[in-house]
Design a protein around this motif. Structure first.
Motif, mmCIF file in Angstrom:
data_model
loop_
_atom_site.group_PDB
_atom_site.id
_atom_site.type_symbol
_atom_site.label_atom_id
_atom_site.label_comp_id
_atom_site.label_asym_id
_atom_site.label_seq_id
_atom_site.Cartn_x
_atom_site.Cartn_y
_atom_site.Cartn_z
ATOM 1 N N TRP A 36 80.002 79.841 42.244
ATOM 2 C CA TRP A 36 79.294 81.005 42.764
ATOM 3 C C TRP A 36 80.200 81.750 43.744
ATOM 4 O O TRP A 36 80.837 81.137 44.610
ATOM 5 C CB TRP A 36 78.015 80.583 43.478
ATOM 6 N N TYR A 37 80.222 83.057 43.586
ATOM 7 C CA TYR A 37 80.904 83.949 44.506
ATOM 8 C C TYR A 37 79.850 84.899 45.063
ATOM 9 O O TYR A 37 78.764 85.035 44.513
ATOM 10 C CB TYR A 37 81.987 84.758 43.796
ATOM 11 N N ARG A 38 80.192 85.558 46.154
ATOM 12 C CA ARG A 38 79.291 86.579 46.684
ATOM 13 C C ARG A 38 80.084 87.754 47.228
ATOM 14 O O ARG A 38 81.237 87.605 47.615
ATOM 15 C CB ARG A 38 78.385 86.007 47.776
ATOM 16 N N GLN A 39 79.428 88.905 47.213
ATOM 17 C CA GLN A 39 80.056 90.109 47.732
ATOM 18 C C GLN A 39 79.037 90.889 48.534
ATOM 19 O O GLN A 39 78.013 91.333 47.988
ATOM 20 C CB GLN A 39 80.616 90.974 46.599
ATOM 21 N N ALA A 40 79.315 91.022 49.821
ATOM 22 C CA ALA A 40 78.462 91.810 50.714
ATOM 23 C C ALA A 40 78.982 93.246 50.745
ATOM 24 O O ALA A 40 80.160 93.490 50.451
ATOM 25 C CB ALA A 40 78.476 91.207 52.108
ATOM 26 N N PRO A 41 78.141 94.195 51.103
ATOM 27 C CA PRO A 41 78.573 95.600 51.150
ATOM 28 C C PRO A 41 79.793 95.776 52.042
ATOM 29 O O PRO A 41 79.817 95.293 53.176
ATOM 30 C CB PRO A 41 77.353 96.315 51.732
ATOM 31 N N GLY A 42 80.811 96.447 51.510
ATOM 32 C CA GLY A 42 82.014 96.716 52.278
ATOM 33 C C GLY A 42 82.960 95.550 52.419
ATOM 34 O O GLY A 42 83.968 95.655 53.125
ATOM 35 N N LYS A 43 82.665 94.439 51.768
ATOM 36 C CA LYS A 43 83.511 93.252 51.873
ATOM 37 C C LYS A 43 84.020 92.835 50.507
ATOM 38 O O LYS A 43 83.471 93.225 49.473
ATOM 39 C CB LYS A 43 82.742 92.103 52.521
ATOM 40 N N GLU A 44 85.078 92.014 50.512
ATOM 41 C CA GLU A 44 85.617 91.513 49.263
ATOM 42 C C GLU A 44 84.754 90.366 48.733
ATOM 43 O O GLU A 44 84.047 89.686 49.484
ATOM 44 C CB GLU A 44 87.053 91.028 49.471
ATOM 45 N N ILE A 86 70.776 82.627 56.584
ATOM 46 C CA ILE A 86 70.960 83.526 57.717
ATOM 47 C C ILE A 86 71.258 84.929 57.185
ATOM 48 O O ILE A 86 71.655 85.079 56.018
ATOM 49 C CB ILE A 86 72.112 83.035 58.617
ATOM 50 N N PRO A 87 71.062 85.960 57.990
ATOM 51 C CA PRO A 87 71.301 87.326 57.499
ATOM 52 C C PRO A 87 72.708 87.530 56.943
ATOM 53 O O PRO A 87 72.884 88.337 56.018
ATOM 54 C CB PRO A 87 71.062 88.175 58.747
ATOM 55 N N GLU A 88 73.674 86.807 57.470
ATOM 56 C CA GLU A 88 75.052 86.940 56.986
ATOM 57 C C GLU A 88 75.228 86.441 55.552
ATOM 58 O O GLU A 88 76.275 86.664 54.941
ATOM 59 C CB GLU A 88 76.014 86.193 57.913
ATOM 60 N N ASP A 89 74.233 85.749 55.018
ATOM 61 C CA ASP A 89 74.296 85.310 53.621
ATOM 62 C C ASP A 89 73.863 86.414 52.658
ATOM 63 O O ASP A 89 73.954 86.237 51.436
ATOM 64 C CB ASP A 89 73.382 84.096 53.411
ATOM 65 N N THR A 90 73.397 87.523 53.182
ATOM 66 C CA THR A 90 72.974 88.638 52.337
ATOM 67 C C THR A 90 74.148 89.178 51.539
ATOM 68 O O THR A 90 75.192 89.530 52.102
ATOM 69 C CB THR A 90 72.366 89.765 53.192
ATOM 70 N N ALA A 91 73.987 89.209 50.219
ATOM 71 C CA ALA A 91 75.069 89.643 49.331
ATOM 72 C C ALA A 91 74.568 89.621 47.888
ATOM 73 O O ALA A 91 73.480 89.097 47.612
ATOM 74 C CB ALA A 91 76.274 88.719 49.460
ATOM 75 N N VAL A 92 75.381 90.170 47.011
ATOM 76 C CA VAL A 92 75.172 89.954 45.582
ATOM 77 C C VAL A 92 75.929 88.674 45.219
ATOM 78 O O VAL A 92 77.120 88.553 45.519
ATOM 79 C CB VAL A 92 75.669 91.135 44.743
ATOM 80 N N TYR A 93 75.242 87.746 44.607
ATOM 81 C CA TYR A 93 75.833 86.469 44.226
ATOM 82 C C TYR A 93 76.160 86.492 42.733
ATOM 83 O O TYR A 93 75.303 86.822 41.907
ATOM 84 C CB TYR A 93 74.868 85.329 44.549
ATOM 85 N N TYR A 94 77.396 86.127 42.422
ATOM 86 C CA TYR A 94 77.888 86.144 41.050
ATOM 87 C C TYR A 94 78.222 84.731 40.588
ATOM 88 O O TYR A 94 78.881 83.976 41.305
ATOM 89 C CB TYR A 94 79.146 86.994 40.937
ATOM 90 N N CYS A 95 77.803 84.418 39.387
ATOM 91 C CA CYS A 95 78.175 83.164 38.752
ATOM 92 C C CYS A 95 79.516 83.358 38.045
ATOM 93 O O CYS A 95 79.790 84.427 37.492
ATOM 94 C CB CYS A 95 77.100 82.792 37.741
ATOM 95 N N ASN A 96 80.335 82.315 38.085
ATOM 96 C CA ASN A 96 81.642 82.342 37.441
ATOM 97 C C ASN A 96 81.870 81.026 36.714
ATOM 98 O O ASN A 96 81.450 79.967 37.202
ATOM 99 C CB ASN A 96 82.727 82.554 38.500
ATOM 100 N N ALA A 97 82.522 81.098 35.567
ATOM 101 C CA ALA A 97 82.798 79.869 34.820
ATOM 102 C C ALA A 97 84.097 79.991 34.045
ATOM 103 O O ALA A 97 84.417 81.058 33.510
ATOM 104 C CB ALA A 97 81.646 79.561 33.873
ATOM 105 N N ASN A 98 84.842 78.877 34.001
ATOM 106 C CA ASN A 98 86.048 78.764 33.173
ATOM 107 C C ASN A 98 85.632 78.112 31.862
ATOM 108 O O ASN A 98 85.334 76.926 31.834
ATOM 109 C CB ASN A 98 87.108 77.910 33.867
ATOM 110 N N ILE A 99 85.629 78.904 30.809
ATOM 111 C CA ILE A 99 85.050 78.459 29.540
ATOM 112 C C ILE A 99 86.080 78.506 28.428
ATOM 113 O O ILE A 99 86.835 79.482 28.308
ATOM 114 C CB ILE A 99 83.829 79.331 29.173
ATOM 115 N N ARG A 100 86.068 77.464 27.634
ATOM 116 C CA ARG A 100 86.857 77.438 26.403
ATOM 117 C C ARG A 100 85.900 77.727 25.257
ATOM 118 O O ARG A 100 85.095 76.877 24.881
ATOM 119 C CB ARG A 100 87.521 76.086 26.216
#
Length: 122
Positions: A36-44, A86-100
């Motif tokens: 899982w990755y996340r991206q908050a507004p204005g952040k990487e 916590i409020p700092e966890d607010t973000a869009v959360y993206y699932c990622n997978a290494n798939i063959r």
């Protein structure tokens, strides 16, 4: 064709919990790492947590002790249990997978889900 479908995001009050799910489907031969990755507004976009097919895990320092990643290798699904949000966890959360994929001659590729919004606010 391989796709990742996420679910479980939403609005929660500080201190609350959410559980995210991500199911991989399609012509899958094997999956190595899911995470899982996340991206908050204005952040990487940043790594939140990841788990190998053997169960080894890694977490961002900011979520250690609060978030738990798990995986069902039969269902090709990864979960993220998020507690003490916590409020700092607010973000869009993206699932990622290494798939063959089936027929890929041993090559693993990186796949992303469409993202799910998590908002922590009172």
């Amino acid at each position: 064709q391989v796709q990742l479908v996420e679910s479980g995001g939403g609005l929660v009050q500080p201190g609350g919990s959410l559980r995210l799910s991500c199911a991989a489907s399609g012509s899958i031969f094997s999956i190595y790492v899911m995470g899982w990755y996340r991206q908050a507004p204005g952040k990487e976009r940043e790594l939140v947590a990841a788990i190998t097919n053997g169960g080894s895990t890694t977490y961002a320092d900011s979520v250690k002790g609060r978030f738990t990643i798990s995986r069902d290798n039969v269902k090709n699904t990864v979960y993220l249990q998020m507690n003490s949000l916590i409020p700092e966890d607010t973000a869009v959360y993206y699932c990622n997978a290494n798939i063959r994929p089936v027929g890929s001659s041993g090559t693993y590729s990186n796949y992303w889900g469409q993202g799910t919004q998590v908002t922590v606010s009172s």
